[in-house]
Design a protein around this motif. Structure first.
Motif, short mmCIF file in Angstrom:
data_model
loop_
_atom_site.label_atom_id
_atom_site.label_comp_id
_atom_site.label_asym_id
_atom_site.label_seq_id
_atom_site.Cartn_x
_atom_site.Cartn_y
_atom_site.Cartn_z
N VAL B 162 0.85 -1.20 0.00
CA VAL B 162 0.00 0.00 0.00
C VAL B 162 0.88 1.25 0.00
N PRO B 163 0.38 2.35 -0.64
CA PRO B 163 1.26 3.50 -0.87
C PRO B 163 1.66 4.29 0.39
N TRP B 164 0.81 4.33 1.42
CA TRP B 164 1.21 5.17 2.55
C TRP B 164 2.22 4.46 3.44
N GLU B 165 3.31 5.20 3.79
CA GLU B 165 4.46 4.56 4.43
C GLU B 165 4.30 4.42 5.93
N ALA B 166 3.53 5.32 6.54
CA ALA B 166 3.44 5.30 7.99
C ALA B 166 2.58 4.15 8.49
N PHE B 167 1.92 3.44 7.57
CA PHE B 167 0.99 2.38 7.96
C PHE B 167 1.73 1.17 8.53
N ARG B 168 1.34 0.77 9.76
CA ARG B 168 1.98 -0.40 10.37
C ARG B 168 0.98 -1.55 10.37
N PRO B 169 1.19 -2.58 9.55
CA PRO B 169 0.22 -3.67 9.50
C PRO B 169 0.17 -4.46 10.82
N ALA B 170 -1.06 -4.91 11.18
CA ALA B 170 -1.23 -5.75 12.36
C ALA B 170 -1.34 -7.19 11.87
N HIS B 171 -0.31 -7.97 12.14
CA HIS B 171 -0.24 -9.31 11.59
C HIS B 171 -1.43 -10.18 11.99
N LEU B 172 -2.04 -9.81 13.12
CA LEU B 172 -3.20 -10.54 13.64
C LEU B 172 -4.30 -10.69 12.59
N MET B 173 -4.45 -9.66 11.74
CA MET B 173 -5.57 -9.68 10.82
C MET B 173 -5.49 -10.78 9.78
N VAL B 174 -4.30 -11.28 9.45
CA VAL B 174 -4.24 -12.38 8.50
C VAL B 174 -4.29 -13.73 9.22
N MET B 175 -4.35 -13.71 10.56
CA MET B 175 -4.49 -14.97 11.30
C MET B 175 -5.97 -15.20 11.64
N ALA B 176 -6.22 -16.36 12.29
CA ALA B 176 -7.61 -16.76 12.53
C ALA B 176 -8.47 -15.70 13.22
N PRO B 177 -8.01 -15.07 14.33
CA PRO B 177 -8.89 -14.11 15.00
C PRO B 177 -9.31 -12.97 14.07
N GLY B 178 -8.37 -12.50 13.25
CA GLY B 178 -8.67 -11.42 12.32
C GLY B 178 -9.80 -11.77 11.38
N ALA B 179 -9.83 -13.05 10.94
CA ALA B 179 -10.88 -13.48 10.02
C ALA B 179 -12.25 -13.33 10.66
N PHE B 180 -12.38 -13.86 11.89
CA PHE B 180 -13.67 -13.79 12.57
C PHE B 180 -14.09 -12.35 12.82
#
Lengths: 191, 229
Positions: B162-180
């Protein structure tokens, strides 16, 4: 020790619903009351064990020797579907009280991907027969535990002031997300 | 002709699976860790659903009522085997990433639900339209959910950062809890939107319909199976 580890891992660390996302439809559909959840969980354990007990020999003595492994999906689903029908008829004739408590859930199980999923996982993991049975029993127990926990939470949610747009499935999914977060912590145990 | 268009478009919004009609949750949650996986899974379901609807509606007068569910399952399973073989031949890495969820398309309630609720009661052309619409709706939803989770959890969409640099992804979202949690929030968002729309039309907002088993098309199937026994 290896078997104990497998057992615990299948229940908690790789919980079928909360970590592997299998069987989410009945997990949402039958978790409104604890009684229903226990009945469904018990029926799933039973059918899962039977399914693995039947599909394992089929895979090893028919599909693999004759080189028709690509028919796995079609054979397994047929075996599971007829098995569910058979179990229902059998229970109705032989153990009516058990049929009265489990019978309602049996047709639902044909389209439960957890049962089919375990039958395939056992083959992909190349487990020997008894290990496969133990794995399916533990997986079923994991399903039962997850279902009982979420159903007791949902019973409370029913009488809680949940915002209207979240009522029903949305809040149940978010609850499942939080539970899944908790189960994720078990993964630290395995390391 | 207008009815065919109606059957096609209802899957795209009015009965959009899995957001409007909560069906087929397992693949929705499991494969949407990236947008690409969601798109691949959706395409596989689109293929199976359209063809199974076509075949079942063509055979609907021959299939005896009592064993219809077994027949639907056999037809769906044969198509799933075809998809598996096709994916192994042409998109092997996608096949491996989707893993166990490719064979599990056969127990996806969308397939059986549409067979029971639509294809077994309508002609071939409307059934194909219904299958295409529902399948496309499912593909769109899965791609959307996949893109959302990939953005939040990994900072990429279809593998592009994604183009904006300050964005810090939360790895949780690609794991099971993030899906629910993601799916729960989207469903709540849909409910809020529906209430807003019905208020604007001056109607009293109805209770959210996506309440579990009642909205599942397979519920009908379970109920008839129960009655027959």
């Amino acid at each position: 020790m290896e078997y104990l580890m497998l057992f615990i891992s299948a229940i908690f660390i790789n919980n079928i619903v909360l970590v592997q996302y299998l069987g989410t439809c009945p997990f949402m559909g039958t978790s409104k009351s604890t009684d229903v959840a226990i009945g469904m969980g018990a029926a799933v354990i039973f059918v899962m064990l039977m399914a693995v007990a039947f599909t394992w020999p089929l895979q090893h003595y028919v599909l693999t020797p004759y080189g028709i492994g690509y028919l796995q999906t079609i054979v397994f689903i047929l075996v599971i579907a007829s098995l569910v029908q058979f179990v229902e008829l059998f229970l109705k004739k032989v153990i009516p009280p058990l049929h009265a408590s489990l019978g309602l859930f049996l047709p639902l199980i044909t389209t439960n991907c957890a049962v089919m999923g375990v039958a395939i996982m056992v083959q992909r993991g190349e487990y020997p027969f008894f290990k496969a049975l133990l794995f399916s029993l533990a997986t079923g127990l994991g399903f039962l535990i997850a279902l009982v926990i979420i159903s007791s939470i949902r019973e409370r949610l029913d009488i809680s002031p949940v915002p209207a747009v979240f009522r029903g499935i949305p809040v149940a999914l978010i609850t499942a997300g939080v539970m899944s977060l908790v189960f994720l912590a078990f993964q630290g145990m395995a390391a | 002709m207008p009815s065919v268009i109606k059957e096609f478009t209802k899957g795209l919004w009015d009965e959009l699976p899995p957001f409007r009609v909560v069906l087929g949750l397992c693949p929705t949650l499991a494969v949407t860790s990236t947008a690409e996986n969601g798109l691949g899974m959706g395409a596989a379901v689109l293929f199976v659903l359209t063809l199974s609807n076509a075949i079942i509606s063509a055979l609907r007068k021959i299939i005896p009522g009592k064993v219809r569910i077994a027949c639907f399952i056999v037809i769906a399973a044969s198509l799933v085997v075809a998809v598996e073989l096709l994916m192994q031949a042409y998109t092997y890495s996608l096949y491996q990433r989707l893993g166990i969820f490719v064979p599990l398309i056969v127990v996806n309630c969308i397939i059986l639900g549409r067979a029971e609720a639509f294809a077994s009661r309508n002609g071939v052309i409307p059934s194909i339209a219904d299958g295409l619409g529902m399948g496309l709706g499912f593909t769109m939803s899965l791609t959307f959910l996949g893109a959302l989770r990939e953005t939040l959890g990994n900072g990429t969409v279809f593998g592009i950062p994604v183009p904006w640099e300050a964005f810090r992804p939360a790895h949780l979202m690609v794991m099971a809890p993030g899906a629910f949690i993601c799916l729960g929030l989207i469903l709540a968002g849909m409910n809020a939107f529906n209430r807003h729309m019905s208020r604007r039309k001056g109607e009293i907002p109805t209770e959210p319909k996506n309440a579990a088993c009642a909205s599942c098309a397979a519920c009908n199937l379970c109920a008839t199976a129960r009655k027959e026994n």
